[in-house]
Design a protein around this motif. Structure first.
Motif, PDB file in Angstrom:
ATOM      1  N   PHE A 136       0.859  -1.198   0.000  1.00 25.55           N
ATOM      2  CA  PHE A 136       0.000   0.000   0.000  1.00 25.55           C
ATOM      3  C   PHE A 136       0.886   1.236   0.000  1.00 25.55           C
ATOM      4  CE2 PHE A 136      -2.331   3.457   2.024  1.00 25.55           C
ATOM      5  CZ  PHE A 136      -3.492   3.455   1.282  1.00 25.55           C
ATOM      6  N   VAL A 177      -3.328   9.175  -7.938  1.00 27.10           N
ATOM      7  CA  VAL A 177      -4.521   8.602  -7.312  1.00 27.10           C
ATOM      8  C   VAL A 177      -4.669   7.124  -7.674  1.00 27.10           C
ATOM      9  CG1 VAL A 177      -7.035   8.692  -7.255  1.00 27.10           C
ATOM     10  CG2 VAL A 177      -5.703  10.801  -7.158  1.00 27.10           C
ATOM     11  N   PHE A 219      -2.731   4.319  -6.004  1.00 26.53           N
ATOM     12  CA  PHE A 219      -3.097   3.760  -4.705  1.00 26.53           C
ATOM     13  C   PHE A 219      -4.018   2.545  -4.823  1.00 26.53           C
ATOM     14  CE2 PHE A 219      -1.527   7.656  -2.784  1.00 26.53           C
ATOM     15  CZ  PHE A 219      -1.065   7.201  -1.571  1.00 26.53           C
ATOM     16  N   PHE A 220      -4.486   2.268  -6.026  1.00 20.90           N
ATOM     17  CA  PHE A 220      -5.493   1.207  -6.185  1.00 20.90           C
ATOM     18  C   PHE A 220      -4.920  -0.062  -6.801  1.00 20.90           C
ATOM     19  CE2 PHE A 220      -7.983   5.022  -5.862  1.00 20.90           C
ATOM     20  CZ  PHE A 220      -9.146   4.633  -5.242  1.00 20.90           C
ATOM     21  N   TRP A 272      -1.915  -1.886  -5.660  1.00 24.83           N
ATOM     22  CA  TRP A 272      -0.790  -2.533  -5.006  1.00 24.83           C
ATOM     23  C   TRP A 272      -0.856  -4.054  -5.062  1.00 24.83           C
ATOM     24  CZ3 TRP A 272      -4.804  -0.819  -1.749  1.00 24.83           C
ATOM     25  CH2 TRP A 272      -5.303  -1.763  -0.859  1.00 24.83           C
TER      26      TRP A 272
END
Lengths: 211, 555, 314, 87
Positions: B266, B310, B313-314, B316
């Motif tokens: 993350f 942005v 972050f989605f 990982w």
């Protein structure tokens, strides 16, 4: 915070400087939320994987001590809010007195927390101190590990907050901190204090009230 | 024609290096000569120089570890190092390169130097915090060096549990503390940039006039602030497990090692964008200046920086396709990883379009920019291949992955770092360097890099796992090729060190705007005075507002 | 395994061939996506070099439709490949029911394979062609990853749970197997060979390997020796859930949930018995965490799987 | 003075919510209990943020900065939990 001038180097005016300080503090607190967020994620996964055992483990904690401590922190937040109000109004003595009271409540919180740890230690619930554990299942042990890390990290934050408030209380009361011109100092310190409070507001139900 | 190519008068030539120009006498470089004036400075430009020294040192240490590994890999039996020694070499290479070079490289040097100049401010919002951030960084670096001296750490930079928490014999706690401290520096730097960009832009510097480099640094800062704390807490948990036996990820206590990986990635996947976003910002500047044209589709390029930050972050979970994560989670992460390709693709295509009908100069900054684009495209597209679930099952944790991320990190970020260095060097020191050498170094870097890392794609697909120093004999040729390339690459990286250092004393004075570029930083003298601007500028023009030149005008 | 230079890996299964096909097709796609960039950059750099006369009338600095199209079109192409690869990947999660099951235990720094008839081998895995093979994998210490390049397959082996890998090898030969997840000092030598044999050769190999009892029989011995039968046996006075015919059946849990009794469930019930308590039984089972190794547990699992209805009451 | 009164009212509400969450913990179990206790925690922190942490006086940017991280955490929670729930 040694600045006594009201506008420092890169800024054009006091308003800009104040806005920057506020924004900076909110962003910093955002990073604190992410820090504790990792622990909350661990707690969530633990509960997802072992729902029944987490509930059992949580029941072993001292709900009422936790409740009292929550009340202590909430009250300290009120005092900080009142101190900030005084600071904005330029009331030096009031600022100092409220900040000092809030810091004292913080110390009370820590004292109660230490007492609670010692109880848990005596009950054989607290890992990491070498004493033989009396936890009933491995998951309870893991839960107590998480409890210790989370509350310990919170206590560390609170300790920093107490020192911060004390320093500002003394500087405000003695007049070395210009009020209301430098009210931003107690305001941002207060933001930090409230955040530590908010984190506890979440830690309490997640750790103590899992049913 | 650019001022760089105008040779100074003969008289000047004999003289240069000895005489100090008036500009230099008034510059930030001469605003105090004592050590204290550097180590207690609050000037963002001087702090940038401090960072430049620190990360250069770390780049060399990390590079030395890499050289050791490449040397060891010449033979399939791994004759040079012991198993443990090799593990420690790649761990220190990873830890230093990731946290002590790549993450601070562009933001903390060029970001520090340029953001206030580019937005027309006298400094960052919190100058003291900026200096504190450097000290924290150096403290963390000291810890890392101490770990090195104390024998190293053998977990890989990823610190996977339960290897790191229960089984490793290395100095895991010390290394975790080092990275934890470095995290504070990251957070404070990110915070400083966010507030600076929001609150200190000069009059007229609206968001749609912000240089693309500033957009990129802003997006990077968001990641720094939001992702780093999650790494910090994860490292705290590892240290707690090693020091006090608090086993939160311990499978024997019902914990899950995959939870560690979730928390780690993350942070660490967005961290990839911490490393590459500033590079993307640099290249936008380089391309516009070289083509003397506005960047094609400014809004798309600026927006894509935020989009990358942005979406980053989605995604990982694409590091965990074979780790035992749920099949459905893998499918979702795979799909979202493709989505990151869209903003990255926009940037590349828009740069290409920027060149159309430009006045392109083949000066070193442009060559580094092109090196970046070429290698970043290869790295990015092989990244897409890795995002494909079925392919990843085969090439995950092999040299294919190693090659892929080195194309992004080294081919991309390091090339952009050198591009930035060559583009803004005249601004930073006020002198120019020999362009021929700059071009040569760029070409050598490009060749050496490809020779080093392209064979690793083949190795990976052949099934050579990463972190191996004893390997099957059929891989040897490709490894030898790779090590040969690494030697060339290493020498090429040393070249700029020589001629840039030389130029500080013997280079011709650069003048305010040697590249004839737009941007507020070029309106100040080179090197800039301590407070950047005598008068805070007012911006009334769009960014990259190059006047249209008639053809042949400069021929 | 030949010479110091090879450029394409050997292939031992049909699935491997499908992966290769996918990779080649994808490489064509990325070449198509990137070639224009490289060509255009070189072309423009040459044509519009500073100082060179060229037509520079009306340069554009934006074109929304162009930008949207070069964002969206490659994305749609990628979605096609995404569906293709996800379909290939999903197959790995659906091993055939009749697959030959081999247990794998990984530890620092060796692989141990246990065949159902009781044969076990270290750092070497023999499998027959033409038959699906399912590996049930456990780790004794850290995370490892079983990697067989010739099958284009790998799967991490995670302590605390079972992971599964299955394949259908079709080309006899000796291939490499390796640990792909960094696991400590001797990670790079934690490998061995993967031997694919014709069914006849495999049968001969099984016979030659010394073995006294099948895996399930070894598990049965543990079951009695470690005292499991004291509670779960037919003569027991303790109220413990019966285990005959349990495997693959739904189990009602305390608290209302239901779970299918798979390998993982049986493992957890032995090592973390409080995690999922069968409804109607007191939660009195102690953990066998420090008594049984992962290998032992796998044997007991094999034993419990082998129990048909009524087997224990005989 | 106006402010002092409102601060004390907020404190009173916070203590009431604390009492509510403790009481609820004795009455509700499982997901319902979790939902209520988290709901109350969000309510309490909302009060603190809005009144004590000055969000009622700040502009949009500061509000986004203050609450953004909380929203960001949802990404972590959503995806991690999605993995565990679909394994």
């Amino acid at each position: 915070m040694a600045e006594t001038r009201s506008v420092a180097e890169p800024y054009r005016d006091a308003r800009q400087q104040r806005d920057a300080a506020m924004l900076g503090m909110y962003v910093f607190l955002g990073s604190e939320i992410m820090l504790f967020g990792g622990l909350f994620a661990v707690a969530a996964v633990m509960r997802l994987l072992h729902p029944a055992e987490v509930v059992e483990a949580s029941k072993a904690l001292h709900v009422w001590i936790g409740a009292v401590n929550t009340a202590v922190l909430l009250t300290s937040s009120l005092f900080v809010a009142l101190a900030v109000d005084c600071a904005k109004g330029g009331r030096r003595r009031g600022t100092g007195a409220w900040l000092f009271s809030a810091a004292s409540l913080g110390a009370v919180f820590l004292a109660i927390k230490v007492y609670e740890y010692s109880l848990e230690h005596a009950e054989g619930l607290l890992p990491g101190l070498g004493a033989p554990l009396k936890v009933s299942t491995p998951v309870q042990r893991a839960f107590m590990d998480l409890y210790l890390v989370a509350t310990g990290l919170h206590a560390l934050h609170l300790l920093i907050g107490i020192l911060l408030l004390l320093v500002i209380a003394i500087r405000a009361a003695s007049g070395r901190l210009l009020l209301p011109e430098r009210a931003i100092v107690p305001v941002t310190a207060g933001l930090y204090w409230h955040l530590v409070d908010v984190i506890w507001v979440f830690l309490y139900p997640i750790l103590y009230l899992a049913r | 024609m650019t001022a760089l190519q105008e040779r100074p008068e003969q008289a000047d030539r004999h003289d240069r290096g000895l005489s100090e120009t008036d500009t230099e006498r008034q510059s930030y470089l001469r605003a105090g000569h004592s050590l204290g004036s550097w180590f207690f400075t609050r000037d963002h430009k001087r702090i940038a120089i401090l960072y430049l020294f620190a990360i250069t040192a770390f780049f060399m240490i990390g590079g030395a570890a890499a050289a050791l590994m490449r040397l060891d890999l010449l033979t399939s039996a791994g004759d040079l190092l012991t198993n443990e020694g090799y593990n420690r070499a790649f761990t220190i290479h990873g830890v230093i390169m990731v946290w002590f070079f790549l993450i601070p490289s562009i933001p903390n040097t060029f970001g520090n130097f340029l953001v206030p100049l580019m937005i027309g401010a006298r400094d960052l919002a919190f100058p003291r915090l900026n200096l504190l951030s450097w000290y924290i960084f150096v403290l963390a670096g000291g810890f890392t060096l101490f770990v090195l001296i104390a024998g190293g750490v053998d977990t890989g930079w990823t610190f996977y549990t339960p290897l790191s928490s229960m089984f490793s014999h290395g100095n895991v706690v010390l290394a975790a503390v080092a990275v934890f401290i470095a995290g504070f520096s990251s957070i404070l730097t990110g915070l400083n940039f966010i507030v600076t960009v929001h609150k200190l832009r000069c009059p007229g510097m609206t968001w749609d006039r912000l240089p693309l480099f500033v957009w990129a640094i802003y997006a990077t800062s968001l990641i720094l602030v939001l992702a780093t704390p999650v790494l910090s807490i994860t490292l705290v948990l590892i240290a707690a497990e090693r020091l006090f036996g608090l086993g939160i990820f311990d499978p024997k206590l019902g914990g899950d090692p995959l939870l560690y990986q979730h928390l780690f990635w993350f942070y660490s996947h967005p961290a990839v964008y911490i490393m590459v976003l500033p590079a993307l910002g640099v290249v936008s500047e380089l391309v516009a200046a070289a083509a003397r044209k506005p960047v094609f589709g400014y809004k798309f390029v600026a927006g894509s920086s935020i989009a990358i930050a942005v979406i980053g972050f989605f995604v990982w979970g694409h590091h965990m396709f074979v780790a035992g994560q749920s099949m459905y989670a893998s499918a979702v992460f795979s799909f979202l990883s493709l989505a990151v390709a869209v903003p990255s693709g926009i940037k590349v295509y828009n740069w290409a379009a920027t060149l159309y009908k430009g006045h392109i100069s083949l000066d070193p900054p442009f060559l580094y920019g092109m090196t970046f684009i070429g290698l970043f495209v290869v790295g990015g597209l092989t990244g897409l291949m890795l995002a494909m679930l079925a392919v990843d099952v085969h090439v995950h944790d092999t040299y294919f992955v190693v090659a892929h991320f080195h194309y992004i990190m080294v081919g991309g970020t390091v090339s952009a770092f050198f591009g930035a260095l060559h583009y803004w060097w005249p601004k930073i020191v006020g002198r120019t360097y020999p362009l021929v050498w700059g071009r040569l170094a760029a070409i050598f870097i490009f060749l050496g890099f490809n020779l080093t890392f392209f064979p690793q794609f083949l190795l990976g697909y052949l099934g050579m796992p990463r972190r191996y120093h004893v390997y099957a004999p059929e891989f040897q040729m490709l490894h030898v090729l790779s090590s040969a390339g690494a030697s060339l690459l290493g020498l090429a990286y040393l070249m700029p060190l020589v001629y840039l250092t030389w130029s500080m004393r013997y280079g011709a004075p650069a003048g305010d705007n040697p590249w004839d570029a737009t941007g507020l930083e070029w309106t100040t003298p080179s090197p800039p005075p301590k407070h950047n601007f005598d008068e805070i500028p007012v911006v009334d023009r769009p960014p990259y507002d190059y006047e249209i030149e008639m053809e042949g005008e400069d021929g | 395994m030949s010479g110091p230079l090879s450029l394409w890996p050997e292939q031992a299964s049909g699935y491997g061939g499908e992966i290769d096909l996918f990779v080649i097709a994808f490489t064509v796609l990325i070449a198509a996506l990137s070639a224009p960039v490289f060509v255009v950059i070189v072309l423009f750099a040459a044509k519009y070099r500073r100082g060179r006369p060229a037509d520079r009338e009306h340069p554009q600095d934006r074109n929304v439709w162009l930008e949207v199209s070069w964002s969206i079109i490659p994305f749609f192409a990628l979605i096609g490949f995404f569906v293709w690869s996800t379909d290939l990947f999903a197959r790995l999660y659906h091993p055939p029911k009749d697959a030959l099951e081999i247990d794998v235990v990984a530890r620092q720094w060796m692989w141990k394979f246990q065949h159902p008839e009781g044969q076990s081998e270290i750092n070497e895995l023999h499998v027959p062609t033409g038959e699906p093979v399912k590996l049930v994998m456990a780790s004794q210490d850290v995370i490892h990853s079983l990697y067989i390049p010739a099958l284009r397959l790998k799967q991490d082996v995670v302590p605390g749970r079972y992971t599964v890998l299955w394949f259908n090898a079709d080309k006899p030969g000796t291939y490499r197997l390796a640990c792909a997840e960094f696991c400590g000092t001797d990670h790079s030598v934690m490998g061995g060979s993967f031997v694919v044999q014709t069914p006849a050769e495999y049968a001969r190999w099984l016979q030659q390997s010394t073995v006294d009892r099948s895996l399930a029989a070894q598990g049965g011995a543990l079951f009695r020796g470690r005292g499991c039968s004291g509670c779960h046996g037919p003569a027991s006075t303790v109220k413990a859930p019966p285990l005959e015919g349990l495997f693959g059946k739904p189990v009602a849990l305390e608290g209302g949930a239901t779970i299918i009794a798979d390998e993982q469930y049986i493992r957890d019930s032995i090592l973390l018995p409080q995690k999922q308590v069968a409804a109607g039984y007191p939660a009195i089972m102690p953990t066998f965490e420090n008594v049984l190794s992962e290998e032992d547990v796998l044997k007991i699992v094999a034993y419990i799987k082998s129990l048909g209805p009524g087997d224990l009451t005989q | 003075m106006q402010k002092t009164v409102s601060f004390v009212f907020v404190w009173f509400a916070l203590v009431l919510l604390l009492a509510a969450t403790v009481t609820a913990s004795f009455m509700l179990k499982g997901p319902a209990g979790l939902a209520v206790s988290l709901g109350i925690a969000f309510g309490k922190s909302g009060l603190i943020y809005w009144h004590y942490m000055h969000l009622n006086e700040e502009e949009g940017l500061q509000r986004i900065a203050a609450l953004g991280a909380g929203a960001w955490l949802l990404i972590l929670f959503a995806f991690v939990c999605a993995d565990y729930l679909t394994r």
